[in-house]
Design a protein around this motif. Structure first.
Motif, PDB file in Angstrom:
ATOM      1  N   GLY A 122     -26.445 -29.322  44.884  1.00  0.00           N
ATOM      2  CA  GLY A 122     -26.045 -30.674  44.519  1.00  0.00           C
ATOM      3  C   GLY A 122     -24.610 -30.880  44.937  1.00  0.00           C
ATOM      4  O   GLY A 122     -23.804 -29.941  44.909  1.00  0.00           O
ATOM      5  N   GLU A 123     -24.289 -32.100  45.351  1.00  0.00           N
ATOM      6  CA  GLU A 123     -22.926 -32.392  45.757  1.00  0.00           C
ATOM      7  C   GLU A 123     -22.631 -33.849  45.458  1.00  0.00           C
ATOM      8  O   GLU A 123     -23.472 -34.719  45.671  1.00  0.00           O
ATOM      9  CB  GLU A 123     -22.757 -32.116  47.248  1.00  0.00           C
ATOM     10  N   GLY A 124     -21.439 -34.098  44.943  1.00  0.00           N
ATOM     11  CA  GLY A 124     -21.049 -35.470  44.652  1.00  0.00           C
ATOM     12  C   GLY A 124     -19.554 -35.597  44.493  1.00  0.00           C
ATOM     13  O   GLY A 124     -18.843 -34.604  44.303  1.00  0.00           O
ATOM     14  N   ILE A 125     -19.097 -36.828  44.592  1.00  0.00           N
ATOM     15  CA  ILE A 125     -17.696 -37.151  44.351  1.00  0.00           C
ATOM     16  C   ILE A 125     -17.646 -37.833  42.987  1.00  0.00           C
ATOM     17  O   ILE A 125     -18.334 -38.834  42.756  1.00  0.00           O
ATOM     18  CB  ILE A 125     -17.122 -38.091  45.440  1.00  0.00           C
ATOM     19  N   PHE A 129     -18.325 -25.555  42.097  1.00  0.00           N
ATOM     20  CA  PHE A 129     -16.965 -25.653  42.607  1.00  0.00           C
ATOM     21  C   PHE A 129     -16.438 -27.046  42.294  1.00  0.00           C
ATOM     22  O   PHE A 129     -17.058 -28.040  42.674  1.00  0.00           O
ATOM     23  CB  PHE A 129     -16.928 -25.495  44.136  1.00  0.00           C
ATOM     24  N   CYS A 130     -15.309 -27.138  41.602  1.00  0.00           N
ATOM     25  CA  CYS A 130     -14.570 -28.390  41.390  1.00  0.00           C
ATOM     26  C   CYS A 130     -13.471 -28.407  42.440  1.00  0.00           C
ATOM     27  O   CYS A 130     -12.509 -27.635  42.343  1.00  0.00           O
ATOM     28  CB  CYS A 130     -13.911 -28.393  40.019  1.00  0.00           C
ATOM     29  N   ILE A 131     -13.587 -29.277  43.418  1.00  0.00           N
ATOM     30  CA  ILE A 131     -12.692 -29.247  44.570  1.00  0.00           C
ATOM     31  C   ILE A 131     -11.818 -30.504  44.585  1.00  0.00           C
ATOM     32  O   ILE A 131     -12.337 -31.624  44.653  1.00  0.00           O
ATOM     33  CB  ILE A 131     -13.506 -29.167  45.876  1.00  0.00           C
ATOM     34  N   PRO A 132     -10.481 -30.332  44.518  1.00  0.00           N
ATOM     35  CA  PRO A 132      -9.592 -31.503  44.593  1.00  0.00           C
ATOM     36  C   PRO A 132      -9.716 -32.168  45.964  1.00  0.00           C
ATOM     37  O   PRO A 132      -9.926 -31.496  46.976  1.00  0.00           O
ATOM     38  CB  PRO A 132      -8.192 -30.914  44.429  1.00  0.00           C
ATOM     39  N   LEU A 133      -9.611 -33.486  45.980  1.00  0.00           N
ATOM     40  CA  LEU A 133      -9.608 -34.224  47.245  1.00  0.00           C
ATOM     41  C   LEU A 133      -8.162 -34.554  47.597  1.00  0.00           C
ATOM     42  O   LEU A 133      -7.483 -35.244  46.831  1.00  0.00           O
ATOM     43  CB  LEU A 133     -10.442 -35.505  47.121  1.00  0.00           C
ATOM     44  N   ASP A 164      -7.440 -38.700  41.432  1.00  0.00           N
ATOM     45  CA  ASP A 164      -8.424 -39.131  40.433  1.00  0.00           C
ATOM     46  C   ASP A 164      -9.856 -39.077  40.965  1.00  0.00           C
ATOM     47  O   ASP A 164     -10.736 -39.799  40.473  1.00  0.00           O
ATOM     48  CB  ASP A 164      -8.103 -40.544  39.940  1.00  0.00           C
ATOM     49  N   ARG A 165     -10.076 -38.225  41.960  1.00  0.00           N
ATOM     50  CA  ARG A 165     -11.433 -38.020  42.479  1.00  0.00           C
ATOM     51  C   ARG A 165     -11.615 -36.527  42.756  1.00  0.00           C
ATOM     52  O   ARG A 165     -10.697 -35.847  43.172  1.00  0.00           O
ATOM     53  CB  ARG A 165     -11.675 -38.837  43.747  1.00  0.00           C
ATOM     54  N   THR A 166     -12.822 -36.049  42.490  1.00  0.00           N
ATOM     55  CA  THR A 166     -13.124 -34.624  42.623  1.00  0.00           C
ATOM     56  C   THR A 166     -14.468 -34.449  43.305  1.00  0.00           C
ATOM     57  O   THR A 166     -15.435 -35.129  42.963  1.00  0.00           O
ATOM     58  CB  THR A 166     -13.190 -33.961  41.225  1.00  0.00           C
ATOM     59  N   GLN A 167     -14.508 -33.528  44.252  1.00  0.00           N
ATOM     60  CA  GLN A 167     -15.786 -33.146  44.842  1.00  0.00           C
ATOM     61  C   GLN A 167     -16.361 -32.033  43.976  1.00  0.00           C
ATOM     62  O   GLN A 167     -15.670 -31.053  43.668  1.00  0.00           O
ATOM     63  CB  GLN A 167     -15.600 -32.642  46.273  1.00  0.00           C
ATOM     64  N   LEU A 168     -17.617 -32.201  43.567  1.00  0.00           N
ATOM     65  CA  LEU A 168     -18.288 -31.150  42.805  1.00  0.00           C
ATOM     66  C   LEU A 168     -19.448 -30.649  43.632  1.00  0.00           C
ATOM     67  O   LEU A 168     -20.326 -31.422  44.026  1.00  0.00           O
ATOM     68  CB  LEU A 168     -18.788 -31.668  41.452  1.00  0.00           C
ATOM     69  N   LEU A 169     -19.430 -29.363  43.914  1.00  0.00           N
ATOM     70  CA  LEU A 169     -20.485 -28.711  44.672  1.00  0.00           C
ATOM     71  C   LEU A 169     -21.155 -27.715  43.746  1.00  0.00           C
ATOM     72  O   LEU A 169     -20.484 -26.847  43.166  1.00  0.00           O
ATOM     73  CB  LEU A 169     -19.886 -28.003  45.889  1.00  0.00           C
ATOM     74  N   SER A 170     -22.454 -27.852  43.557  1.00  0.00           N
ATOM     75  CA  SER A 170     -23.174 -26.920  42.693  1.00  0.00           C
ATOM     76  C   SER A 170     -24.369 -26.366  43.445  1.00  0.00           C
ATOM     77  O   SER A 170     -24.976 -27.058  44.272  1.00  0.00           O
ATOM     78  CB  SER A 170     -23.624 -27.617  41.399  1.00  0.00           C
ATOM     79  N   PHE A 171     -24.665 -25.120  43.177  1.00  0.00           N
ATOM     80  CA  PHE A 171     -25.845 -24.514  43.788  1.00  0.00           C
ATOM     81  C   PHE A 171     -26.469 -23.558  42.793  1.00  0.00           C
ATOM     82  O   PHE A 171     -25.783 -22.932  41.988  1.00  0.00           O
ATOM     83  CB  PHE A 171     -25.486 -23.790  45.094  1.00  0.00           C
ATOM     84  N   PHE A 172     -27.792 -23.486  42.808  1.00  0.00           N
ATOM     85  CA  PHE A 172     -28.475 -22.573  41.906  1.00  0.00           C
ATOM     86  C   PHE A 172     -29.892 -22.313  42.386  1.00  0.00           C
ATOM     87  O   PHE A 172     -30.471 -23.096  43.134  1.00  0.00           O
ATOM     88  CB  PHE A 172     -28.497 -23.126  40.467  1.00  0.00           C
ATOM     89  N   GLN A 173     -30.394 -21.177  41.960  1.00  0.00           N
ATOM     90  CA  GLN A 173     -31.794 -20.815  42.142  1.00  0.00           C
ATOM     91  C   GLN A 173     -32.218 -20.194  40.831  1.00  0.00           C
ATOM     92  O   GLN A 173     -31.658 -19.178  40.411  1.00  0.00           O
ATOM     93  CB  GLN A 173     -31.964 -19.830  43.300  1.00  0.00           C
ATOM     94  N   GLY A 227     -29.825 -36.286  37.229  1.00  0.00           N
ATOM     95  CA  GLY A 227     -29.385 -36.580  35.870  1.00  0.00           C
ATOM     96  C   GLY A 227     -28.086 -35.873  35.523  1.00  0.00           C
ATOM     97  O   GLY A 227     -27.224 -36.436  34.858  1.00  0.00           O
ATOM     98  N   PHE A 228     -27.927 -34.641  35.999  1.00  0.00           N
ATOM     99  CA  PHE A 228     -26.695 -33.883  35.776  1.00  0.00           C
ATOM    100  C   PHE A 228     -25.494 -34.649  36.321  1.00  0.00           C
ATOM    101  O   PHE A 228     -24.509 -34.863  35.616  1.00  0.00           O
ATOM    102  CB  PHE A 228     -26.807 -32.507  36.449  1.00  0.00           C
ATOM    103  N   TYR A 229     -25.563 -35.089  37.573  1.00  0.00           N
ATOM    104  CA  TYR A 229     -24.426 -35.792  38.185  1.00  0.00           C
ATOM    105  C   TYR A 229     -24.196 -37.158  37.527  1.00  0.00           C
ATOM    106  O   TYR A 229     -23.052 -37.554  37.304  1.00  0.00           O
ATOM    107  CB  TYR A 229     -24.622 -35.922  39.701  1.00  0.00           C
ATOM    108  N   SER A 230     -25.255 -37.856  37.188  1.00  0.00           N
ATOM    109  CA  SER A 230     -25.122 -39.158  36.528  1.00  0.00           C
ATOM    110  C   SER A 230     -24.481 -39.005  35.147  1.00  0.00           C
ATOM    111  O   SER A 230     -23.539 -39.732  34.796  1.00  0.00           O
ATOM    112  CB  SER A 230     -26.502 -39.805  36.406  1.00  0.00           C
ATOM    113  N   ASN A 231     -24.966 -38.062  34.361  1.00  0.00           N
ATOM    114  CA  ASN A 231     -24.423 -37.850  33.020  1.00  0.00           C
ATOM    115  C   ASN A 231     -23.009 -37.288  33.060  1.00  0.00           C
ATOM    116  O   ASN A 231     -22.175 -37.630  32.215  1.00  0.00           O
ATOM    117  CB  ASN A 231     -25.342 -36.941  32.208  1.00  0.00           C
ATOM    118  N   LEU A 232     -22.716 -36.437  34.041  1.00  0.00           N
ATOM    119  CA  LEU A 232     -21.360 -35.914  34.182  1.00  0.00           C
ATOM    120  C   LEU A 232     -20.388 -37.040  34.536  1.00  0.00           C
ATOM    121  O   LEU A 232     -19.280 -37.096  34.009  1.00  0.00           O
ATOM    122  CB  LEU A 232     -21.312 -34.804  35.241  1.00  0.00           C
TER     123      LEU A 232
END
Length: 163
Positions: free
Chosen positions: A3-6, A109-113, A118-127, A149-154
């Motif tokens: 998953g990845e989002g700003i 990963f919480c990655i500063p832009l 006031d914006r953060t790239q969030l990269l998540s991975f799982f199995q 739902g994770f990204y929306s609720n976060l």
């Protein structure tokens, strides 16, 4: 899965919402995390943790528990990482009323832009192996909606935290 989002918040605010600590905010906003506990603090950056989940997918998926060794790290550029993988621990045997799931190496990963405090790239991975006797079609249907739902609720949680 990946998953990845700003997110519309600073890395510090995003991290406050997702960091793997007992009593943290994640149990309040993440519908897939019922409880989170530290079984053993190995060091200031490594711990063994137990996460429980509620039943899901119209109760087709029973409550689960996961026991992981978790590493938390902050890099010089401000990136914050939470990485985990399944572990067995003598202080955390399988509990009744939970199916024991299994996380392969995973993380966020919480990655500063740069230039956008006031914006953060969030990269998540799982199995994850949910354990139990779930048809693969149920698992395949559950995870994409769960990630969305994770990204929306976060996003809602970090906006509320900023207020």
């Amino acid at each position: 899965y990946r998953g990845e989002g700003i997110l519309p918040a600073s890395p510090r605010h995003v991290w406050e919402c997702i960091k793997p600590v007992a009593g943290g905010l994640r149990t309040k906003w993440d519908q897939n995390v019922k409880d989170f506990e530290v079984v053993e603090a190995v060091s200031d950056t490594v711990s063994v943790c137990r996460t429980t989940t509620p039943s899901a997918f119209m109760r087709i998926i029973s409550p689960r528990e996961f026991v992981d060794v978790v590493l938390v790290k902050q890099y010089e550029d401000g990136t914050m990482l939470s990485a985990a993988t399944n572990v067995e621990h003598p202080l955390c045997p399988p509990q009744p009323n939970f199916v024991r799931g299994f996380n392969y190496p995973c993380g966020c990963f919480c990655i500063p832009l740069p230039g956008e405090p006031d914006r953060t790239q969030l990269l998540s991975f799982f199995q994850t192996d949910l354990g139990g006797y779930l048809p693969q079609t149920v698992v395949d249907s559950f995870f994409p909606a769960s990630i969305a739902g994770f990204y929306s609720n976060l996003t809602k949680a970090v906006k509320a935290l900023k207020v």
